[in-house]
Design a protein around this motif. Structure first.
Motif, PDB file in Angstrom:
ATOM      1  N   ARG A 116       0.860  -1.169   0.000  1.00 12.64           N
ATOM      2  CA  ARG A 116       0.000   0.000   0.000  1.00 12.64           C
ATOM      3  C   ARG A 116       0.900   1.222   0.000  1.00 12.64           C
ATOM      4  NH1 ARG A 116      -2.050  -3.102   4.178  1.00 12.64           N
ATOM      5  NH2 ARG A 116      -0.979  -1.772   5.666  1.00 12.64           N
ATOM      6  N   PRO A 117       0.353   2.377  -0.354  1.00 10.78           N
ATOM      7  CA  PRO A 117       1.180   3.584  -0.230  1.00 10.78           C
ATOM      8  C   PRO A 117       1.695   3.713   1.199  1.00 10.78           C
ATOM      9  CG  PRO A 117      -0.864   4.059  -1.387  1.00 10.78           C
ATOM     10  CD  PRO A 117      -0.987   2.654  -0.858  1.00 10.78           C
ATOM     11  N   ALA A 118       2.908   4.219   1.347  1.00 12.94           N
ATOM     12  CA  ALA A 118       3.487   4.370   2.677  1.00 12.94           C
ATOM     13  C   ALA A 118       2.715   5.352   3.535  1.00 12.94           C
ATOM     14  CB  ALA A 118       4.948   4.819   2.565  1.00 12.94           C
ATOM     15  N   THR A 119       1.778   6.082   2.904  1.00 11.79           N
ATOM     16  CA  THR A 119       0.958   7.021   3.666  1.00 11.79           C
ATOM     17  C   THR A 119      -0.175   6.316   4.406  1.00 11.79           C
ATOM     18  OG1 THR A 119      -0.283   7.413   1.632  1.00 11.79           O
ATOM     19  CG2 THR A 119       1.454   8.986   2.177  1.00 11.79           C
ATOM     20  N   ILE A 120      -0.431   5.043   4.092  1.00 16.59           N
ATOM     21  CA  ILE A 120      -1.486   4.271   4.762  1.00 16.59           C
ATOM     22  C   ILE A 120      -0.813   3.199   5.607  1.00 16.59           C
ATOM     23  CG2 ILE A 120      -3.563   2.869   4.485  1.00 16.59           C
ATOM     24  CD1 ILE A 120      -3.859   4.004   1.683  1.00 16.59           C
ATOM     25  N   MET A 168      -3.479  18.361   2.225  1.00 12.59           N
ATOM     26  CA  MET A 168      -3.323  17.145   3.021  1.00 12.59           C
ATOM     27  C   MET A 168      -4.653  16.421   3.194  1.00 12.59           C
ATOM     28  SD  MET A 168      -0.563  18.399   5.901  1.00 12.59           S
ATOM     29  CE  MET A 168      -0.445  16.759   6.651  1.00 12.59           C
ATOM     30  N   ALA A 169      -5.737  17.179   3.345  1.00 12.96           N
ATOM     31  CA  ALA A 169      -7.063  16.575   3.461  1.00 12.96           C
ATOM     32  C   ALA A 169      -7.449  15.864   2.166  1.00 12.96           C
ATOM     33  CB  ALA A 169      -8.101  17.640   3.814  1.00 12.96           C
ATOM     34  N   THR A 170      -7.116  16.450   1.034  1.00 14.93           N
ATOM     35  CA  THR A 170      -7.404  15.821  -0.260  1.00 14.93           C
ATOM     36  C   THR A 170      -6.673  14.492  -0.387  1.00 14.93           C
ATOM     37  OG1 THR A 170      -7.762  17.956  -1.351  1.00 14.93           O
ATOM     38  CG2 THR A 170      -7.219  16.091  -2.758  1.00 14.93           C
ATOM     39  N   TRP A 171      -5.393  14.495  -0.074  1.00 10.79           N
ATOM     40  CA  TRP A 171      -4.608  13.261  -0.161  1.00 10.79           C
ATOM     41  C   TRP A 171      -5.124  12.218   0.835  1.00 10.79           C
ATOM     42  CZ3 TRP A 171       0.159  16.827   0.691  1.00 10.79           C
ATOM     43  CH2 TRP A 171       0.371  17.606  -0.452  1.00 10.79           C
ATOM     44  N   ASP A 175      -6.689   8.261   0.369  1.00  9.68           N
ATOM     45  CA  ASP A 175      -6.225   7.079   1.097  1.00  9.68           C
ATOM     46  C   ASP A 175      -7.341   6.460   1.931  1.00  9.68           C
ATOM     47  OD1 ASP A 175      -3.710   7.343   0.040  1.00  9.68           O
ATOM     48  OD2 ASP A 175      -2.873   8.383   1.774  1.00  9.68           O
ATOM     49  N   LEU A 176      -8.129   7.301   2.560  1.00 11.49           N
ATOM     50  CA  LEU A 176      -9.228   6.838   3.397  1.00 11.49           C
ATOM     51  C   LEU A 176     -10.164   5.918   2.623  1.00 11.49           C
ATOM     52  CD1 LEU A 176     -10.935   7.271   6.132  1.00 11.49           C
ATOM     53  CD2 LEU A 176     -12.132   9.024   4.830  1.00 11.49           C
ATOM     54  N   ARG A 177     -10.517   6.320   1.428  1.00  8.86           N
ATOM     55  CA  ARG A 177     -11.499   5.559   0.644  1.00  8.86           C
ATOM     56  C   ARG A 177     -10.923   4.249   0.116  1.00  8.86           C
ATOM     57  NH1 ARG A 177     -13.133  11.004  -1.002  1.00  8.86           N
ATOM     58  NH2 ARG A 177     -15.212  11.397  -0.149  1.00  8.86           N
TER      59      ARG A 177
END
Length: 362
Positions: A116-120, A168-171, A175-177
């Protein structure tokens, strides 16, 4: 006692079976040269003697040092370690075992799970059918807090690249979805990351999605941050503020209150003298942000030791939030909520209590 997020990773690696019956990634032994090289990198980054099974954070590791270490591992070995793997097993031995592990059939499935992306970053496996909790920001910041939260559902961190709150909220919503396409959602964030959580909740509401829990952990509005003359007064002005505030207290209570506030005011002055450039960057990112109106429920976990609470207990949010804001006071100063054992424990229990009142399943 094994921590929930460590236990969850072990179960995930063994396919949900006992570790004694199935090979698991964390049971593989690294070769001696790789382990020696890994341990050497740890010592370079931390500046202390490191043994293979030492916990990175117990040795004084921070989120910034963790990022530096992962970068050096990639440079030295040509392989990237996913932050989730490091978060759950932060020892030199476990990271060494991961090097080249993707080539092994026994662990290839686990490696795929981490693509997964490292942001998740999954912080806790939890019960699959429970609504997950999404924490905004650096997962390592919440390392002490998470074990103190009595919550059985999955916990994810959304750690986006630092930027404007709106970006940041957009990104983070993207990821959230990937994890949860539709609500109800549960979001929380500490300090600056609370603004990102708030912006996400407001956008989700505009799209017809419900955020059933929005927890702002000592997060004030940009206007509160800009009230420097009031929120960062001199030591004498600070004490005068408390003398006036406590003027109607009984004598004994007032004496105890003023003594504690004098102690905290000295501590505040010392800590603010130690602020680093990262803090100044956050201030610059906060100032242009204009929070949208929000009609959902908000829970504000507020540091009881911060003087700004005397000026506005709602930390500026009453201008933007139409519902009543639930305030939960946590003892200590701002950073004590994620660093000091007493503050972390109190925040964890309070956060868990809020989540326990919600419908458990998605």
């Amino acid at each position: 006692e094994e921590k929930p997020f460590v236990k969850g990773l072990a179960e995930r690696q063994s396919g949900g079976k006992s570790a004694s019956n199935e090979p698991a990634l964390h049971r593989l032994e690294p070769d001696a040269p790789a382990l020696a090289a890994m341990t050497g990198l740890w010592q370079e980054v931390l500046g202390v003697t490191v043994r293979p099974d030492d916990d990175f954070f117990a040795l004084g590791g921070t989120s910034l040092l963790a990022a530096l270490l992962l970068t050096r591992i990639a440079d030295r070995f040509g392989e990237e370690i996913h932050p989730e793997a490091f978060f759950n097993q932060p020892t030199a031995r476990s990271l060494s075992a991961r090097l080249g592990a993707a080539s092994g059939a026994a662990v290839s499935e686990t490696a795929t799970q981490l693509r997964r992306p490292a942001t998740i970053i999954r912080l806790r496996e939890g019960v699959a059918n429970q609504t997950p909790l999404f924490i905004l920001g650096d997962p390592f910041l919440y390392r002490l807090l998470l074990p103190e939260v009595p919550f059985g559902g999955p916990v994810w961190a959304l750690h986006e690249e630092l930027g404007a709150v709106e970006d940041m909220a957009t990104w983070a919503l993207t990821d959230l979805r990937q994890i949860q396409p539709h609500g109800p959602y549960r979001l929380t964030g500490f300090s600056f990351d609370g603004l990102v959580a708030y912006e996400m909740a407001a956008r989700l509401a505009q799209q017809g999605e419900l955020t059933e829990f929005l927890g702002l952990i000592d997060t004030g509005t940009p206007e509160m941050e800009q009230m420097q003359a009031l929120t960062n007064p001199s030591f004498i002005q600070r004490i005068r503020l408390h003398v006036h505030y406590s003027r109607h207290f009984p004598v004994v209570r007032r004496a105890r209150y003023l003594w504690e506030r004098i102690r905290l005011s000295i501590l505040v002055r010392t800590r603010r003298q130690q602020r680093n450039p990262h803090y100044e960057t956050l201030i610059r990112l906060v100032q242009p942000y204009r929070p949208p109106s929000y009609g959902g429920a908000v829970t504000l976990f507020r540091a009881a030791g911060e003087d700004s609470n005397l000026i506005d207990p709602l930390m500026g949010w009453s201008r933007f939030v139409s519902q009543d804001i639930q305030i939960i006071e946590i003892g200590g100063l701002h950073l004590d909520l994620v660093r000091a054992p007493v503050g972390v424990r109190q925040l964890g229990q309070s956060l868990g209590a809020c989540l326990s009142h919600l419908t458990p399943t998605v």
